[in-house]
Design an enzyme around this catalytic site. Structure first.
Site, PDB file in Angstrom:
ATOM      1  N   GLY A 123       7.839   3.563   3.521  1.00 18.89           N
ATOM      2  CA  GLY A 123       8.447   4.651   4.287  1.00 18.89           C
ATOM      3  C   GLY A 123       9.855   4.250   4.655  1.00 18.89           C
TER       4      GLY A 123
ATOM      5  N   LYS B  79       1.941  -2.380   8.822  1.00 25.35           N
ATOM      6  CA  LYS B  79       3.215  -1.677   8.697  1.00 25.35           C
ATOM      7  C   LYS B  79       4.303  -2.655   9.120  1.00 25.35           C
ATOM      8  CE  LYS B  79       4.457   3.122   9.570  1.00 25.35           C
ATOM      9  NZ  LYS B  79       4.048   4.336  10.271  1.00 25.35           N
TER      10      LYS B  79
ATOM     11  N   LEU C  27       0.820  -1.219   0.000  1.00 25.53           N
ATOM     12  CA  LEU C  27       0.000   0.000   0.000  1.00 25.53           C
ATOM     13  C   LEU C  27       0.845   1.257   0.000  1.00 25.53           C
ATOM     14  CD1 LEU C  27      -2.519  -1.143   2.740  1.00 25.53           C
ATOM     15  CD2 LEU C  27      -3.042  -0.866   0.314  1.00 25.53           C
ATOM     16  N   GLY C  28       2.017   1.139   0.567  1.00 26.40           N
ATOM     17  CA  GLY C  28       2.880   2.311   0.646  1.00 26.40           C
ATOM     18  C   GLY C  28       4.199   1.924   1.262  1.00 26.40           C
TER      19      GLY C  28
ATOM     20  N   ASP D 223       2.831  15.486  12.890  1.00 23.59           N
ATOM     21  CA  ASP D 223       3.083  15.195  11.470  1.00 23.59           C
ATOM     22  C   ASP D 223       1.779  15.259  10.677  1.00 23.59           C
ATOM     23  OD1 ASP D 223       4.506  14.628   9.212  1.00 23.59           O
ATOM     24  OD2 ASP D 223       4.968  12.541   9.726  1.00 23.59           O
TER      25      ASP D 223
ATOM     26  N   PHE E 213      10.877   3.217   7.443  1.00 24.15           N
ATOM     27  CA  PHE E 213      10.834   2.086   8.386  1.00 24.15           C
ATOM     28  C   PHE E 213      10.691   0.742   7.664  1.00 24.15           C
ATOM     29  CE2 PHE E 213       6.814   3.633   7.137  1.00 24.15           C
ATOM     30  CZ  PHE E 213       6.161   2.494   6.775  1.00 24.15           C
TER      31      PHE E 213
HETATM   32  P1  ADP Z   1       5.508   6.977   7.280  1.00 27.97           P
HETATM   33  O1  ADP Z   1       5.798   7.140   8.718  1.00 27.97           O
HETATM   34  O2  ADP Z   1       6.648   6.382   6.531  1.00 27.97           O
HETATM   35  O3  ADP Z   1       5.041   8.231   6.635  1.00 27.97           O
HETATM   36  P2  ADP Z   1       2.770   6.045   7.121  1.00 27.97           P
HETATM   37  O4  ADP Z   1       2.141   5.533   8.358  1.00 27.97           O
HETATM   38  O5  ADP Z   1       2.392   7.420   6.729  1.00 27.97           O
HETATM   39  O6  ADP Z   1       4.343   5.899   7.219  1.00 27.97           O
HETATM   40  O7  ADP Z   1       2.424   5.024   5.944  1.00 27.97           O
HETATM   41  C1  ADP Z   1       3.017   5.097   4.655  1.00 27.97           C
HETATM   42  C2  ADP Z   1       2.026   4.806   3.565  1.00 27.97           C
HETATM   43  O8  ADP Z   1       1.421   3.527   3.740  1.00 27.97           O
HETATM   44  C3  ADP Z   1       0.862   5.770   3.518  1.00 27.97           C
HETATM   45  O9  ADP Z   1       1.159   6.903   2.775  1.00 27.97           O
HETATM   46  C4  ADP Z   1      -0.225   4.929   2.874  1.00 27.97           C
HETATM   47  O10 ADP Z   1      -0.091   4.919   1.473  1.00 27.97           O
HETATM   48  C5  ADP Z   1       0.046   3.532   3.400  1.00 27.97           C
HETATM   49  N1  ADP Z   1      -0.749   3.284   4.608  1.00 27.97           N
HETATM   50  C6  ADP Z   1      -0.370   3.467   5.877  1.00 27.97           C
HETATM   51  N2  ADP Z   1      -1.337   3.148   6.745  1.00 27.97           N
HETATM   52  C7  ADP Z   1      -2.394   2.733   6.006  1.00 27.97           C
HETATM   53  C8  ADP Z   1      -3.733   2.288   6.315  1.00 27.97           C
HETATM   54  N3  ADP Z   1      -4.148   2.197   7.575  1.00 27.97           N
HETATM   55  N4  ADP Z   1      -4.553   1.974   5.298  1.00 27.97           N
HETATM   56  C9  ADP Z   1      -4.118   2.089   4.025  1.00 27.97           C
HETATM   57  N5  ADP Z   1      -2.899   2.506   3.673  1.00 27.97           N
HETATM   58  C10 ADP Z   1      -2.021   2.828   4.638  1.00 27.97           C
HETATM   59 MG    MG Z   2       3.364   9.305   6.508  1.00 24.77          MG
END
Ligand code: ADP
Ligand code: MG
Length: 609
Positions: free
Chosen positions: A336, A358, A333-334, A452, A338
C-alpha cells in the site's frame, strides 16, 4: 433456524393428525381443502392433510438428502411452498388437486415442534463443547453457521447424549442398567460391535430388554417393523412419547458416566477430526460430491477466537510486542502507500501464530504523519474483537514501526473471486457477505465507522470465512455522535461513498451501509470493478440522476434488493446494519435449507432471479 414453511399461512407446525382433521372440519370439508404440518419422524419433513369426498387424506412430504422435498414417488421440489404450488395445479397422484388452503384461524400461531426446541439447545451445546466457545464468540458461531451445524448435529448428535454409551456389549449394558435404581423406562443406546446397527437396552419390571435399531441403506434408523427416523435422537425422543412396539416408553437415561447437564462430555467422533484441522486456514479445493468429509467451518480455524481469549495469554498482554518474538518472512502479502504487508510468525506464551505484518516505509519528510496514522489504525483495531474482523495482535517498534495482525491467508475478496469463479456457487457468496454484515453490525453496535469497506478490504481466511480489514480510515464516534465530519477530502474511495460523504463529508454507519452495498455488488459480480465507465468524481452525478449499479448476472433478486436499499439516497431512510444482517441471514438460511451449495461447496445449478 426458522422452519422452511414458517411463512406459509396454512402451515400449522407440530400439530397431531387429529388436530389437523379438526381444523379441516371447522373450515368446511370441501374437496381440495388442505393444510401443511410438521412430520414427527423425519428431519425437516411435512405432512399435507387434505379433504376429498368428506374423507381425510394425509401425505408425508420428505426432505431428501439433496435438500429437496417430495411426496413418496412424486417429483422433487425446492421447498414446501413450491411443492404445494405444484400440487395445486396437478393432482399427480393425490386424491385431487390442492384447491383451497385451510389457513390458520386468526390468533392461531404455528406450533413449534419439540424437535425445534431440542435442536436449538442442542446446537448451542454442540458448538459450545466442540469449539469450546462462550459468550459472543458462541453466539456468532451459531448465527453464522446454523445451517452447517444443523447438518452435523443431525447425524452425530447422539454421540453427545448422556444415553449414548458407544460401543459396549450386551453384558456391560446390563451391568450398567442393573447398577443403582432400576425404574421402568431407564434406558441406554449402544453401538453394536462390527455392525452398522445399534441397540436399545431398557429396564422394565427390573428386567433388561434389548432391541436392535437398524440403520438402513437410506440412512434411516428403525426398530424392525417400527417407525423410521432420520436420526437416533429423534427415535429416542419419539419413544419417550409413544412405546411404538417397545415394552414401555423411555424415561430416565442411564448416563454414560461423563455427563454434564444431560449432555455427555465424551469427545464425539466428529469433533476429534475437526480438532486436527485447527491450524489449517488455507484454501483447498472442496470435495465435489455430497457425503464426503465435512468442510472446515470458521470455528475450526485458529483465527475464529482471539489468541488472547486464553487466560494465560491475556495476563500480561502488552500493546507493544518484543521484536525477538516476531519472525518476519520474506513473503510479501500485499502493498500500500504506507509500505508493505509481510507474512510472519509471532511466538506467544503457549503457541505460535501466523501473522500478517504491516510495515511502515521510512520516508523522511512525512514520516511522523504516516506513523501517527498507523498508530491511529492500531488504536482502533485494539478495541475490536470479533470473529469477522481482522484482529490486531500488537505493535512492534524496531527497525521500523510494524502493525502485527491475524493472518487471513486466502487474501482479498476482489482477487479471490475472479480466480475461483467456477468453484464458488452463489450460496457461498451469500454466506461470506452475511459474515461481513455480522462484522459490520458489530462495528455499528460499538460506534465505529469503517469508511473504507470494499471487496479489497474483505480478506478471506478460506473460501467460507471472511474478515473485514484495513482500519486506516476508521473512526471511533463519541458516544452521543452518530456521524464523523471529515475536515477535508483526502484520497477517498469515492465509488464506495454515500452521497452525504461526498457532499457534506459526513460519515456514519449508514454511509458504511452504502459501501456494503457496493461491496456486495463486487462480490456478486465475482470481483468486477464498480462503475467501470465512470471516474470517481463522476459517480455522484450518476447517483443524483437516480441511477444505480445494475444487477450482476445471476445475482439473486433478494440480494440485489438489499443492495438497492443500501443505496437509498437519504441516509435517514437507509437500513442500518442490524436490518441488513437480519435480511442477509434470512436469505442465507433459506437457501441453506434448499440446496447443498453451502454444505459441500459443489457447484449446483445456478438459478437466476
Ligand atoms: P491499505 O491501507 O494500503 O489498503 P491494507 O490493510 O488493505 O492496506 O493491506 C494491503 C494488502 O495487504 C491487502 O490487500 C492484503 O493483500 C494484505 N494484507 C493486509 N492485511 C492482511 C492480513 N491480516 N492477512 C493477510 N493479508 C493481509
Ligand atoms: Mg486496503
Amino acid at each position: 433456524m426458522p422452519d422452511a414453511a414458517a411463512h406459509l399461512p396454512f402451515f400449522y407446525g407440530s400439530i397431531s393428525r387429529a388436530d389437523a382433521e379438526e381444523f379441516l372440519k371447522l373450515a368446511g370439508m370441501m374437496d381440495g381443502l388442505f393444510l401443511l404440518r410438521q412430520c414427527h419422524r423425519t428431519l425437516g419433513g411435512y405432512v399435507i392433510s387434505m379433504v376429498f369426498n368428506l374423507q381425510f387424506h394425509h401425505y408425508p412430504v420428505e426432505r431428501q438428502l439433496n435438500g429437496t422435498y417430495a411426496i413418496m414417488g412424486g417429483k422433487s421440489h425446492c421447498g414446501p411452498a413450491e411443492l404445494c404450488e405444484y400440487y395445486s395445479k396437478d393432482a399427480d397422484g393425490l386424491c385431487c388437486v390442492l384447491r383451497r388452503p385451510c389457513n390458520r384461524p386468526s390468533g392461531v400461531e404455528y406450533k413449534p415442534g419439540i424437535f425445534d426446541n431440542i435442536r436449538d439447545n442442542m446446537m448451542r451445546e454442540y458448538v459450545r463443547q466442540t469449539w469450546k466457545l462462550e459468550g459472543d464468540a458462541l453466539e456468532q458461531a451459531i448465527i453464522s453457521q446454523a445451517p452447517q451445524v444443523e447438518k452435523l448435529i443431525a447425524t452425530t448428535a447422539h454421540e453427545q447424549m448422556s444415553w449414548f454409551h458407544g460401543s459396549i456389549g450386551r453384558e456391560e449394558a446390563e451391568r450398567k442398567l442393573y447398577s443403582g435404581a432400576q425404574p421402568d423406562g431407564k434406558f441406554l443406546i449402544r453401538k453394536r460391535k462390527e455392525s452398522d446397527s445399534y441397540a436399545l437396552s431398557i429396564v422394565y419390571g427390573k428386567t433388561v430388554y434389548h432391541y436392535i435399531i437398524e440403520h438402513d441403506k437410506s440412512g434411516k434408523y428403525l426398530i424392525p417393523e417400527g417407525t423410521k427416523f432420520d436420526t437416533l435422537w429423534q427415535l429416542v425422543e419419539y419413544l419417550k412419547l409413544k412405546p411404538d412396539g417397545v415394552i414401555t416408553v423411555l424415561r430416565e437415561a442411564c448416563p454414560n458416566g461423563n455427563v454434564s447437564a444431560g449432555i455427555c462430555a465424551m469427545p464425539p467422533s466428529l469433533p476429534q477430526t475437526r480438532q486436527q484441522s485447527t491450524n489449517f486456514d488455507g484454501y483447498t479445493p472442496e470435495p465435489s460430491s455430497a457425503g464426503e468429509k465435512p468442510r472446515i467451518l470458521p470455528m475450526d480455524t485458529s483465527v475464529y477466537d482471539s489468541p488472547y481469549s486464553d487466560p494465560e495469554e491475556i495476563k500480561d498482554r502488552k500493546v507493544f510486542l518484543k521484536r525477538e518474538l516476531l519472525l518476519i518472512d520474506e513473503v510479501e502479502l500485499g502493498a500500500g502507500n504506507f509500505g508493505c504487508v509481510k507474512k510472519g510468525v509471532y511466538k506467544m506464551k503457549r503457541r505460535q501464530i501466523d501473522v500478517a505484518i504491516k510495515i511502515l516505509k521510512m520516508q523522511g519528510d512525512n514520516e511522523k504523519s504516516v506513523k501517527d496514522e498507523m498508530m491511529k489504525e492500531a488504536e482502533i483495531m485494539h478495541q475490536l474483537d470479533n470473529p469477522y474482523i481482522v484482529r490486531m495482535i500488537g505493535l512492534c517498534q524496531a527497525e521500523c514501526l510494524m502493525l502485527v495482525m491475524e493472518m487471513a491467508s486466502a487474501g482479498p475478496l476482489n482477487k479471490f473471486l475472479p480466480a475461483k469463479k467456477d468453484e464458488i456457487p452463489m450460496g457461498n457468496i451469500v454466506e461470506l457477505m452475511h459474515q461481513v454484515s455480522l462484522g459490520m453490525k458489530y462495528l455499528e453496535e460499538h460506534n465505529f465507522v469503517h469508511r473504507d469497506l470494499a471487496a479489497r478490504n474483505v480478506l478471506l481466511v478460506n473460501q467460507h470465512y471472511a474478515k473485514i480489514s484495513d482500519f486506516g480510515l476508521s473512526k471511533a464516534l463519541a458516544a452521543d455522535d452518530s456521524y464523523y465530519t471529515a475536515r477535508s477530502g483526502g484520497k477517498w474511495p469515492l465509488k464506495w461513498y454515500a452521497p452525504e460523504c461526498i457532499l457534506y463529508h459526513k460519515f456514519s454507519s449508514r454511509s458504511d451501509v452504502w459501501s456494503y452495498g457496493v461491496t456486495m455488488w463486487e462480490a456478486f459480480s465475482y470481483g468486477q470493478k464498480p462503475y467501470k465507465k465512470l471516474k470517481g468524481n463522476e459517480v455522484i452525478e450518476f447517483i443524483k440522476k437516480n441511477e444505480r449499479l445494475s444487477c450482476p448476472a445471476e445475482c439473486p433478486k433478494e440480494m440485489y434488493d438489499i443492495m438497492m436499499d443500501c443505496w437509498t439516497f437519504k441516509m435517514e431512510d437507509r437500513p442500518d446494519f442490524k436490518e441488513v444482517e437480519s435480511r442477509m441471514r434470512v436469505y442465507y438460511y433459506s437457501i441453506a435449507n434448499k440446496t447443498e451449495d453451502l454444505a459441500t461447496g459443489a457447484p449446483t445449478e445456478k438459478k437466476t432471479a
